[in-house]
Design a protein around this motif. Structure first.
Motif, mmCIF file in Angstrom:
data_model
loop_
_atom_site.group_PDB
_atom_site.id
_atom_site.type_symbol
_atom_site.label_atom_id
_atom_site.label_comp_id
_atom_site.label_asym_id
_atom_site.label_seq_id
_atom_site.Cartn_x
_atom_site.Cartn_y
_atom_site.Cartn_z
ATOM 1 N N MET A 63 -20.278 21.917 -11.740
ATOM 2 C CA MET A 63 -21.903 22.399 -11.576
ATOM 3 C C MET A 63 -22.311 20.153 -12.473
ATOM 4 N N HIS A 64 -21.269 19.870 -12.532
ATOM 5 C CA HIS A 64 -22.138 18.357 -12.841
ATOM 6 C C HIS A 64 -21.377 17.173 -12.117
ATOM 7 N N TRP A 65 -22.363 16.579 -12.309
ATOM 8 C CA TRP A 65 -22.131 14.879 -11.248
ATOM 9 C C TRP A 65 -22.074 13.702 -12.072
ATOM 10 N N CYS A 66 -21.423 13.545 -11.682
ATOM 11 C CA CYS A 66 -20.714 12.105 -12.267
ATOM 12 C C CYS A 66 -21.008 10.861 -10.976
ATOM 13 N N ALA A 67 -20.937 9.687 -12.253
ATOM 14 C CA ALA A 67 -21.491 8.064 -11.034
ATOM 15 C C ALA A 67 -20.081 7.018 -11.430
ATOM 16 N N ASN A 68 -19.638 6.780 -10.810
ATOM 17 C CA ASN A 68 -19.156 5.593 -10.724
ATOM 18 C C ASN A 68 -19.341 3.863 -10.082
ATOM 19 N N VAL A 69 -19.451 3.180 -10.255
ATOM 20 C CA VAL A 69 -19.745 1.290 -9.788
ATOM 21 C C VAL A 69 -18.300 1.577 -9.420
ATOM 22 N N VAL A 70 -18.250 1.557 -7.772
ATOM 23 C CA VAL A 70 -16.467 0.593 -7.127
ATOM 24 C C VAL A 70 -17.113 -0.829 -7.514
ATOM 25 N N ALA A 71 -15.563 -0.974 -7.775
ATOM 26 C CA ALA A 71 -15.131 -2.295 -8.278
ATOM 27 C C ALA A 71 -14.150 -2.634 -7.289
ATOM 28 N N ALA A 72 -13.370 -4.540 -7.449
ATOM 29 C CA ALA A 72 -12.511 -4.912 -6.605
ATOM 30 C C ALA A 72 -11.636 -4.090 -6.646
ATOM 31 N N PRO A 73 -10.415 -4.055 -6.102
ATOM 32 C CA PRO A 73 -9.104 -3.391 -6.417
ATOM 33 C C PRO A 73 -8.507 -4.530 -6.580
ATOM 34 N N GLY A 74 -7.023 -4.138 -7.253
ATOM 35 C CA GLY A 74 -6.032 -5.183 -8.037
ATOM 36 C C GLY A 74 -5.221 -5.488 -6.171
ATOM 37 N N ARG A 75 -5.083 -4.972 -5.125
ATOM 38 C CA ARG A 75 -3.984 -5.287 -3.609
ATOM 39 C C ARG A 75 -5.601 -4.671 -2.818
ATOM 40 N N CYS A 117 -26.105 11.187 -14.891
ATOM 41 C CA CYS A 117 -26.589 11.120 -13.834
ATOM 42 C C CYS A 117 -27.577 12.247 -13.948
ATOM 43 N N GLN A 118 -27.719 12.853 -15.197
ATOM 44 C CA GLN A 118 -29.038 14.410 -14.474
ATOM 45 C C GLN A 118 -30.002 14.023 -14.767
ATOM 46 N N ALA A 119 -30.013 12.626 -16.607
ATOM 47 C CA ALA A 119 -31.647 12.423 -16.465
ATOM 48 C C ALA A 119 -32.136 11.799 -15.188
ATOM 49 N N PHE A 120 -30.500 10.662 -15.391
ATOM 50 C CA PHE A 120 -31.439 9.528 -14.051
ATOM 51 C C PHE A 120 -31.130 10.215 -12.517
ATOM 52 N N GLY A 121 -31.206 11.384 -12.381
ATOM 53 C CA GLY A 121 -31.140 12.384 -10.621
ATOM 54 C C GLY A 121 -30.568 11.954 -10.019
ATOM 55 N N ILE A 122 -29.356 11.417 -10.837
ATOM 56 C CA ILE A 122 -27.787 11.266 -9.997
ATOM 57 C C ILE A 122 -27.821 11.900 -9.095
ATOM 58 N N THR A 123 -27.043 12.356 -7.761
ATOM 59 C CA THR A 123 -26.711 13.991 -7.182
ATOM 60 C C THR A 123 -25.445 13.078 -5.519
ATOM 61 N N GLY A 124 -25.234 13.953 -5.290
ATOM 62 C CA GLY A 124 -24.446 13.525 -4.224
ATOM 63 C C GLY A 124 -25.115 12.689 -3.498
#
Length: 179
Positions: A63-75, A117-124
């Motif tokens: 039931m829940h959406w969560c959001a990440n910022v993609v970062a530069a990987p170590g390798r 995410c709910q407050a910002f309307g962020i979904t898939g």
DNA sequence: GGTGTGATCGTA
DNA sequence: ACGATCACACCA
């Protein structure tokens, strides 16, 4: 460093939403048992292996959406991302209240990754979107990160699943932190 | 303030 | 079978 940066969204009806990020968690890839990317790339985690600065959005607990910022990987070829866990409302609080009817007080509007995410309307549909170009942006408005960010272990991870890494970072004492 | 539990479904 | 969670009930 995402702490104290501004998350900004322009909703379809032209309302500007803005919130200051006060809590995040870092996730890595092949060396992080708590990460969705731990077992390599799958259709779900594809974005996490892509270019930094894009949004990785996932659906959880049915039931829940969560959001990440993609970062530069170590390798090269590995993955990394930063989960947006909590923020302080800045603009568009009225709309946030409409979308978060269950929030008893304003400090509950964005205090948690799914609440945010709910407050910002962020979904898939926002998965993979470019945070530098899209309707969702992360802006540096000149507020410095906290000189000494607080840290703790990450929340919600099962024992032995990377739960001992102190990779949660937050603004000490901020009222909008997650529980 | 804290703890415990049910909801609900995509993913692996 | 379980999860990078939430809301609610209950106790303090």
């Amino acid at each position: 460093m995402l702490l104290n940066k501004l998350l900004v969204a322009s909703s379809p009806d032209g309302v500007r939403l803005a919130a200051r990020i006060v809590e995040v968690e870092a996730y890595r890839g092949s060396d992080d048992a708590g990460s969705h990317a731990y077992r390599g790339m799958t259709p779900r985690t594809e974005v996490m292996f892509g270019p930094p600065g894009h949004l990785y959005v996932y659906f959880t607990y049915g039931m829940h959406w969560c959001a990440n910022v993609v970062a530069a990987p170590g390798r090269a070829g590995d993955a990394a991302a930063v989960l947006l866990r909590a923020a302080a409302p800045v603009d568009g609080i009225e709309l946030m209240r409409e979308r978060r009817v269950k929030a008893r007080r304003d400090r509950d509007l964005l205090a948690g990754p799914a609440r945010l995410c709910q407050a910002f309307g962020i979904t898939g549909v926002d998965n993979g979107s470019d945070l530098g170009r899209g309707p969702l942006r992360i802006v540096d408005d000149g507020v410095a990160p906290p000189p000494t960010p607080a840290t703790s272990t990450r929340i919600g991870l099962a024992a032995g699943r990377g739960d001992d890494h102190p990779w949660r970072f937050f603004v000490p004492g901020d009222p909008n932190l997650s529980r």
